[in-house]
Design a protein around this motif. Structure first.
Motif, PDB file in Angstrom:
ATOM      1  N   ARG A   1       6.427  -4.325   6.917  1.00 37.70           N
ATOM      2  CA  ARG A   1       7.276  -3.160   7.185  1.00 37.70           C
ATOM      3  C   ARG A   1       6.530  -1.884   6.797  1.00 37.70           C
ATOM      4  NH1 ARG A   1      12.632  -3.905   8.169  1.00 37.70           N
ATOM      5  NH2 ARG A   1      12.300  -1.830   9.103  1.00 37.70           N
ATOM      6  N   SER A   2       6.811  -0.824   7.529  1.00 43.70           N
ATOM      7  CA  SER A   2       6.264   0.499   7.242  1.00 43.70           C
ATOM      8  C   SER A   2       7.434   1.451   7.062  1.00 43.70           C
ATOM      9  CB  SER A   2       5.360   0.966   8.394  1.00 43.70           C
ATOM     10  OG  SER A   2       4.882   2.280   8.173  1.00 43.70           O
ATOM     11  N   VAL A   3       7.542   2.071   5.872  1.00 48.88           N
ATOM     12  CA  VAL A   3       8.686   2.923   5.561  1.00 48.88           C
ATOM     13  C   VAL A   3       8.210   4.277   5.045  1.00 48.88           C
ATOM     14  CG1 VAL A   3      10.121   0.911   5.031  1.00 48.88           C
ATOM     15  CG2 VAL A   3       8.900   2.089   3.176  1.00 48.88           C
ATOM     16  N   ILE A   4       9.128   5.222   5.069  1.00 55.78           N
ATOM     17  CA  ILE A   4       8.837   6.596   4.660  1.00 55.78           C
ATOM     18  C   ILE A   4       9.673   6.996   3.447  1.00 55.78           C
ATOM     19  CG2 ILE A   4       9.288   9.004   5.322  1.00 55.78           C
ATOM     20  CD1 ILE A   4       6.774   8.186   6.567  1.00 55.78           C
TER      21      ILE A   4
ATOM     22  N   LEU B   1       0.863  -1.181   0.000  1.00 53.06           N
ATOM     23  CA  LEU B   1       0.000   0.000   0.000  1.00 53.06           C
ATOM     24  C   LEU B   1       0.895   1.225   0.000  1.00 53.06           C
ATOM     25  CD1 LEU B   1      -2.666   1.616   0.379  1.00 53.06           C
ATOM     26  CD2 LEU B   1      -2.363   1.291   2.858  1.00 53.06           C
ATOM     27  N   ILE B   2       0.712   2.107  -0.993  1.00 53.79           N
ATOM     28  CA  ILE B   2       1.475   3.351  -1.059  1.00 53.79           C
ATOM     29  C   ILE B   2       0.540   4.508  -0.750  1.00 53.79           C
ATOM     30  CG2 ILE B   2       2.894   4.865  -2.485  1.00 53.79           C
ATOM     31  CD1 ILE B   2       3.834   2.472  -4.049  1.00 53.79           C
ATOM     32  N   ASN B   3       0.725   5.093   0.412  1.00 50.45           N
ATOM     33  CA  ASN B   3      -0.087   6.234   0.849  1.00 50.45           C
ATOM     34  C   ASN B   3       0.529   7.517   0.301  1.00 50.45           C
ATOM     35  OD1 ASN B   3      -2.143   4.969   2.499  1.00 50.45           O
ATOM     36  ND2 ASN B   3      -0.500   4.465   3.933  1.00 50.45           N
ATOM     37  N   ASN B   4       0.064   7.904  -0.879  1.00 46.87           N
ATOM     38  CA  ASN B   4       0.669   9.030  -1.589  1.00 46.87           C
ATOM     39  C   ASN B   4      -0.222  10.265  -1.639  1.00 46.87           C
ATOM     40  OD1 ASN B   4       2.487  10.362  -3.660  1.00 46.87           O
ATOM     41  ND2 ASN B   4       0.669  10.048  -4.930  1.00 46.87           N
TER      42      ASN B   4
ATOM     43  N   ALA C   1       3.773  14.210  11.602  1.00 46.06           N
ATOM     44  CA  ALA C   1       2.900  13.231  12.248  1.00 46.06           C
ATOM     45  C   ALA C   1       2.934  11.902  11.506  1.00 46.06           C
ATOM     46  CB  ALA C   1       1.464  13.768  12.309  1.00 46.06           C
ATOM     47  N   LEU C   2       2.896  11.950  10.182  1.00 47.34           N
ATOM     48  CA  LEU C   2       2.933  10.731   9.376  1.00 47.34           C
ATOM     49  C   LEU C   2       4.217   9.953   9.634  1.00 47.34           C
ATOM     50  CD1 LEU C   2       1.491   9.111   7.090  1.00 47.34           C
ATOM     51  CD2 LEU C   2       2.879  10.423   5.461  1.00 47.34           C
ATOM     52  N   GLN C   3       5.323  10.661   9.761  1.00 48.48           N
ATOM     53  CA  GLN C   3       6.607   9.987   9.980  1.00 48.48           C
ATOM     54  C   GLN C   3       6.668   9.299  11.348  1.00 48.48           C
ATOM     55  OE1 GLN C   3       9.155  13.041   7.100  1.00 48.48           O
ATOM     56  NE2 GLN C   3       9.729  12.870   9.226  1.00 48.48           N
ATOM     57  N   GLN C   4       6.248   9.997  12.395  1.00 47.12           N
ATOM     58  CA  GLN C   4       6.275   9.398  13.732  1.00 47.12           C
ATOM     59  C   GLN C   4       5.330   8.200  13.797  1.00 47.12           C
ATOM     60  OE1 GLN C   4       8.489  10.092  15.802  1.00 47.12           O
ATOM     61  NE2 GLN C   4       8.758  12.241  16.269  1.00 47.12           N
ATOM     62  N   TRP C   5       4.179   8.357  13.192  1.00 47.55           N
ATOM     63  CA  TRP C   5       3.193   7.267  13.145  1.00 47.55           C
ATOM     64  C   TRP C   5       3.746   6.058  12.392  1.00 47.55           C
ATOM     65  CZ3 TRP C   5       0.884   5.323   8.686  1.00 47.55           C
ATOM     66  CH2 TRP C   5      -0.225   4.481   8.874  1.00 47.55           C
ATOM     67  N   SER C   6       4.369   6.312  11.243  1.00 50.92           N
ATOM     68  CA  SER C   6       4.921   5.231  10.427  1.00 50.92           C
ATOM     69  C   SER C   6       6.020   4.477  11.169  1.00 50.92           C
ATOM     70  CB  SER C   6       5.471   5.794   9.104  1.00 50.92           C
ATOM     71  OG  SER C   6       6.035   4.773   8.309  1.00 50.92           O
TER      72      SER C   6
ATOM     73  N   GLY D   1       3.960  -7.925   3.855  1.00 55.65           N
ATOM     74  CA  GLY D   1       3.345  -6.726   3.304  1.00 55.65           C
ATOM     75  C   GLY D   1       4.240  -5.525   3.531  1.00 55.65           C
ATOM     76  N   ARG D   2       3.962  -4.474   2.797  1.00 55.02           N
ATOM     77  CA  ARG D   2       4.758  -3.255   2.923  1.00 55.02           C
ATOM     78  C   ARG D   2       3.830  -2.043   2.844  1.00 55.02           C
ATOM     79  NH1 ARG D   2      10.372  -2.865   1.042  1.00 55.02           N
ATOM     80  NH2 ARG D   2      10.306  -5.038   1.717  1.00 55.02           N
ATOM     81  N   ILE D   3       3.969  -1.141   3.818  1.00 59.89           N
ATOM     82  CA  ILE D   3       3.257   0.130   3.815  1.00 59.89           C
ATOM     83  C   ILE D   3       4.284   1.212   3.483  1.00 59.89           C
ATOM     84  CG2 ILE D   3       1.767   1.709   5.093  1.00 59.89           C
ATOM     85  CD1 ILE D   3       0.598  -1.095   4.839  1.00 59.89           C
ATOM     86  N   VAL D   4       4.095   1.906   2.369  1.00 56.98           N
ATOM     87  CA  VAL D   4       5.010   2.960   1.945  1.00 56.98           C
ATOM     88  C   VAL D   4       4.286   4.294   2.107  1.00 56.98           C
ATOM     89  CG1 VAL D   4       6.413   3.892   0.077  1.00 56.98           C
ATOM     90  CG2 VAL D   4       6.139   1.411   0.307  1.00 56.98           C
ATOM     91  N   ASN D   5       4.747   5.096   3.044  1.00 56.69           N
ATOM     92  CA  ASN D   5       4.110   6.367   3.347  1.00 56.69           C
ATOM     93  C   ASN D   5       4.905   7.515   2.730  1.00 56.69           C
ATOM     94  OD1 ASN D   5       1.983   5.319   5.158  1.00 56.69           O
ATOM     95  ND2 ASN D   5       3.741   4.680   6.391  1.00 56.69           N
ATOM     96  N   ILE D   6       4.249   8.282   1.875  1.00 61.87           N
ATOM     97  CA  ILE D   6       4.936   9.357   1.165  1.00 61.87           C
ATOM     98  C   ILE D   6       4.844  10.629   1.997  1.00 61.87           C
ATOM     99  CG2 ILE D   6       5.229  10.578  -0.988  1.00 61.87           C
ATOM    100  CD1 ILE D   6       5.545   7.444  -1.054  1.00 61.87           C
ATOM    101  N   SER D   7       5.938  10.962   2.633  1.00 59.41           N
ATOM    102  CA  SER D   7       6.030  12.175   3.424  1.00 59.41           C
ATOM    103  C   SER D   7       6.683  13.246   2.564  1.00 59.41           C
ATOM    104  CB  SER D   7       6.821  11.913   4.714  1.00 59.41           C
ATOM    105  OG  SER D   7       6.921  13.083   5.489  1.00 59.41           O
ATOM    106  N   SER D   8       7.690  13.903   3.076  1.00 57.17           N
ATOM    107  CA  SER D   8       8.382  14.997   2.397  1.00 57.17           C
ATOM    108  C   SER D   8       9.589  15.360   3.245  1.00 57.17           C
ATOM    109  CB  SER D   8       7.445  16.205   2.285  1.00 57.17           C
ATOM    110  OG  SER D   8       8.148  17.392   1.982  1.00 57.17           O
TER     111      SER D   8
END
Length: 273
Positions: A167-170, A75-78, A149-154, A123-130
């Motif tokens: 895994r959950s990555v940023i 899942l890519i949260n973009n 917030a997204l980074q700390q949560w991830s 599974g992999r959660i990819v969170n698009i921060s900045s």
């Protein structure tokens, strides 16, 4: 078994480029966005209407993919945007909208997909921060706060789910060749109150932005490749960057916060006279 990836914010820029790259490399790709008509479709590419601020829409998005494919590997949260403006001027309802899009949407979609990932043991959660999750500039407070917030949560999520093979990555993009900055400045001016005392700040930041965009070389295709690495690397990293410069500015801001603040203030004071 064909790998399946779900990508939010897939109607333009990085999300659209990522959808096309994953499909080209043999993945079954589901792209979600409010403007579903702008999501590319074709071999391995599926477009679904998605509003990440709407719980029913999030539930339907994940349910449709699981019903059709029986699994989701990545899942890519973009999905995201910038709600700019002076803190004093930005309506609090706009700040909530910023967090609902950039943070709570990602959190809800992740909660919806985790049970199936736990059941399959990976599974992999990819969170698009900045890079804006660590660095900051005036007029973007709620955007920076939502990405932090997204980074700390991830990072917290990553600790909790590693034992299940997840895994959950940023990913932390820097500047890219797109209309994102111009759209953000439009939002800044919309939020600016008539005769606002912050008008000089807006003009100064706008000048800084317009003077720096010509040097931006990163493209959406570049970031799509970073997304792909974050989704597929056997040895995962906690943070993914497109360039050394992006990584460097984050390290400076983290390791030398007083220096970063002083430098940022000096630049702005030079522009705002």
């Amino acid at each position: 078994m064909t790998k399946v990836v779900a990508i939010t914010g897939a109607s333009n820029r990085m999300g659209k480029a990522a959808l096309q790259l994953f499909a080209k490399r043999g993945w079954t790709v589901y792209g979600g966005a409010r403007r579903v008509e702008k999501i590319p479709t074709g071999t391995n590419m599926h477009a679904l209407k998605l509003d990440v601020t709407d719980s029913q829409s999030n539930q339907q998005f994940i349910k449709t993919i699981l019903d059709e494919q029986q699994h989701i590997d990545v899942l890519i949260n973009n999905a995201g945007y910038g709600e700019g403006g002076p803190i004093e001027d930005v309506p609090i309802e706009n700040a909530r909208k910023q967090f609902n899009t950039n943070f709570f949407g990602a959190a809800e979609l992740t909660k919806l997909v985790l049970p199936s990932m736990r059941a399959q043991g990976c599974g992999r959660i990819v969170n698009i921060s900045s890079i804006g999750g660590d660095v900051y500039m005036p007029l973007n407070s709620y955007y920076h706060a939502s990405k932090a917030a997204l980074q700390q949560w991830s990072d917290t999520l990553d600790v909790e789910v590693q034992k299940f093979g997840i895994r959950s990555v940023i990913v932390q993009p820097g500047g890219t060749q797109s209309s994102w900055g111009a759209i953000t400045m439009d939002n800044v001016r919309k939020n600016l109150k008539p005769d606002s005392v912050y008008q000089p700040f807006v003009d100064g930041v706008d000048q800084l932005f317009n003077g720096s965009t010509s040097t931006i070389t990163a493209t959406s295709a570049d970031l799509a490749r970073v997304f792909y690495s974050a989704a597929t690397d056997m040895k995962t990293k906690q943070r993914y960057f497109n360039s050394f410069g992006d990584r460097l500015i984050v390290r400076v801001a983290r390791a030398h916060p007083k220096f970063y603040r002083a430098a940022s203030t000096a630049i702005l004071n030079h522009l705002v006279r």
